[in-house]
Design a protein around this motif. Structure first.
Motif, PDB file in Angstrom:
ATOM      1  N   TYR B  47       0.830  -1.206   0.000  1.00 26.83           N
ATOM      2  CA  TYR B  47       0.000   0.000   0.000  1.00 26.83           C
ATOM      3  C   TYR B  47       0.869   1.262   0.000  1.00 26.83           C
ATOM      4  N   GLU B  48       1.902   1.292   0.826  1.00 27.89           N
ATOM      5  CA  GLU B  48       2.812   2.446   0.833  1.00 27.89           C
ATOM      6  C   GLU B  48       3.443   2.622  -0.552  1.00 27.89           C
ATOM      7  N   GLY B  49       3.854   1.510  -1.138  1.00 32.98           N
ATOM      8  CA  GLY B  49       4.481   1.567  -2.455  1.00 32.98           C
ATOM      9  C   GLY B  49       3.501   2.015  -3.530  1.00 32.98           C
ATOM     10  N   ILE B  51       0.813   3.870  -3.096  1.00 31.51           N
ATOM     11  CA  ILE B  51       0.555   5.309  -2.924  1.00 31.51           C
ATOM     12  C   ILE B  51       1.716   6.106  -3.524  1.00 31.51           C
ATOM     13  N   ASN B  52       2.945   5.691  -3.250  1.00 31.92           N
ATOM     14  CA  ASN B  52       4.101   6.396  -3.812  1.00 31.92           C
ATOM     15  C   ASN B  52       4.052   6.439  -5.331  1.00 31.92           C
ATOM     16  N   MET B  53       3.666   5.317  -5.942  1.00 33.17           N
ATOM     17  CA  MET B  53       3.590   5.271  -7.408  1.00 33.17           C
ATOM     18  C   MET B  53       2.610   6.300  -7.954  1.00 33.17           C
ATOM     19  N   ILE B  55       1.394   9.191  -6.002  1.00 26.02           N
ATOM     20  CA  ILE B  55       1.634  10.588  -5.622  1.00 26.02           C
ATOM     21  C   ILE B  55       2.989  11.129  -6.092  1.00 26.02           C
ATOM     22  N   HIS B  56       3.962  10.251  -6.314  1.00 29.46           N
ATOM     23  CA  HIS B  56       5.278  10.743  -6.749  1.00 29.46           C
ATOM     24  C   HIS B  56       5.583  10.420  -8.209  1.00 29.46           C
ATOM     25  N   ALA B  57       4.879   9.445  -8.777  1.00 31.77           N
ATOM     26  CA  ALA B  57       5.142   9.079 -10.177  1.00 31.77           C
ATOM     27  C   ALA B  57       3.812   9.138 -10.933  1.00 31.77           C
ATOM     28  N   MET B 109       7.270   8.758   5.738  1.00 30.42           N
ATOM     29  CA  MET B 109       7.337   7.521   6.517  1.00 30.42           C
ATOM     30  C   MET B 109       7.179   6.269   5.651  1.00 30.42           C
ATOM     31  N   GLY B 110       6.825   6.448   4.398  1.00 24.87           N
ATOM     32  CA  GLY B 110       6.501   5.295   3.541  1.00 24.87           C
ATOM     33  C   GLY B 110       7.670   4.334   3.351  1.00 24.87           C
ATOM     34  N   LEU B 111       8.780   4.853   2.856  1.00 23.50           N
ATOM     35  CA  LEU B 111       9.932   3.973   2.608  1.00 23.50           C
ATOM     36  C   LEU B 111      10.466   3.365   3.911  1.00 23.50           C
TER      37      LEU B 111
HETATM   38 MG   LIG Z   1       5.122   7.413   0.650  1.00 25.63          MG
END
Ligand SMILES: [Mg+2]
Ligand SMILES: Nc1ncnc2c1ncn2[C@@H]1O[C@H](COP(=O)(O)OP(=O)(O)OP(=O)(O)O)[C@@H](O)[C@H]1O
Lengths: 114, 141
Positions: B47-49, B51-53, B55-57, B109-111
């Motif tokens: 889930y963290e990964g 979300i990163n995909m 919001i950041h990519a 905090m995700g990574l």
């Molecule tokens: Mg994150």
């Protein structure tokens, strides 16, 4: 503590999950930062939050939480309530602020997990 | 049990959908009868990964391989890449947009979380090309 007791302590309205009010919870957490919930929550069954978006329900889902309490009487839209319902998560709405809601629950024995 | 392969396309445009893939993997792991702690670790990491995909990519593809003793998650995006991976690992470091913050993300905090809950994690990233995060979660026994 049963979720229905949480409802009573918080003078809350049940938005969905009426059928799960008998479930037991032993601790709670209050947060508006979902990454903190993902990082630090252990077995807290309840999430108190002021945020109203689908990711709140997703976060609770990932953490196996049973109940989301929306604080300060905010009204989530129908989509959000339906989504919580589809995940078998109870959604409550309390008129109290985050601080007061957490304090009332803590006072009555629903602790946090450090 | 034979190795199971699941694949998901993650939509980079719709923040409300982020987490669909993680939710599905969680459902599959439950059906397969994995223990609650393993499922939770895998769900948090993915889930963290995911979300990163978003919001950041700009979204991407997630491959999940499940076998009786481990869960492997490979998340590949074609986003901007990470300029300073060293920094990205630090608790509290974030470049999240206001939109992401409004949703409750952007605590940096995700990574660190993904590292904490996985047994192996590796990031490959190239500026302007994209980022691939690979994680392995061993089954509690
Ligand atoms: Mg994150
Ligand atoms: N897939 C990615 N593509 C580009 N940059 C990324 C990616 N994943 C992480 N980053 C960078 O690494 C930083 C740290 O990521 P991390 O997940 O730890 O925190 P965050 O996403 O900013 O906040 P949080 O996860 O707490 O919501 C991000 O702010 C971003 O700059």
């Amino acid at each position: 503590m049963q979720i229905k007791t949480v409802r009573d302590i918080l003078d809350a309205e049940v938005l969905c999950g009426e059928e799960y009010l008998d479930q037991e919870v032993s601790s709670a957490c209050g947060a508006d930062l979902m990454s903190d919930v993902l990082a630090f929550v252990k077995d807290q069954g309840i999430l108190l939050t002021g945020l109203l978006n689908l990711q709140v329900v997703r976060t609770a889902e990932m953490m196996d939480m049973k109940c989301i309490v929306i604080v300060r009487g905010k009204t989530p839209d129908e989509k959000l309530v339906d989504f919580a319902d589809s995940r078998s998560i109870v959604m409550l709405r309390t008129p109290y602020s985050m601080y007061t809601a957490c304090g009332r629950l803590y006072n009555d024995g629903l602790v946090g997990v450090e | 049990m034979e190795k199971i392969h699941l694949q998901y396309n993650v939509d980079g445009d719709d923040l409300t959908l982020a987490g669909e893939a993680s939710s599905d993997v969680r459902r599959v792991l439950r059906q397969l009868g994995f223990d609650a702690e393993t499922i939770r670790r895998a769900a948090i990491c993915m889930y963290e990964g995911e979300i990163n995909m978003v919001i950041h990519a700009y979204g991407g593809v997630i491959d999940v391989y499940i076998d009786p003793d481990s869960i492997e998650i490979i998340m590949a995006d074609t986003g901007p890449g990470i300029a300073d991976v060293e920094k990205a690992w630090q608790e509290g470091y974030t470049t999240a947009s206001q939109t992401a913050r409004d949703l409750g993300f952007g605590a940096g905090m995700g990574l660190p979380n993904m590292k904490r809950y996985s047994d192996f994690i590796d990031i490959e990233t190239e500026l302007g090309k994209g980022t691939t995060v690979k994680m392995i979660i061993k089954i509690n026994s």
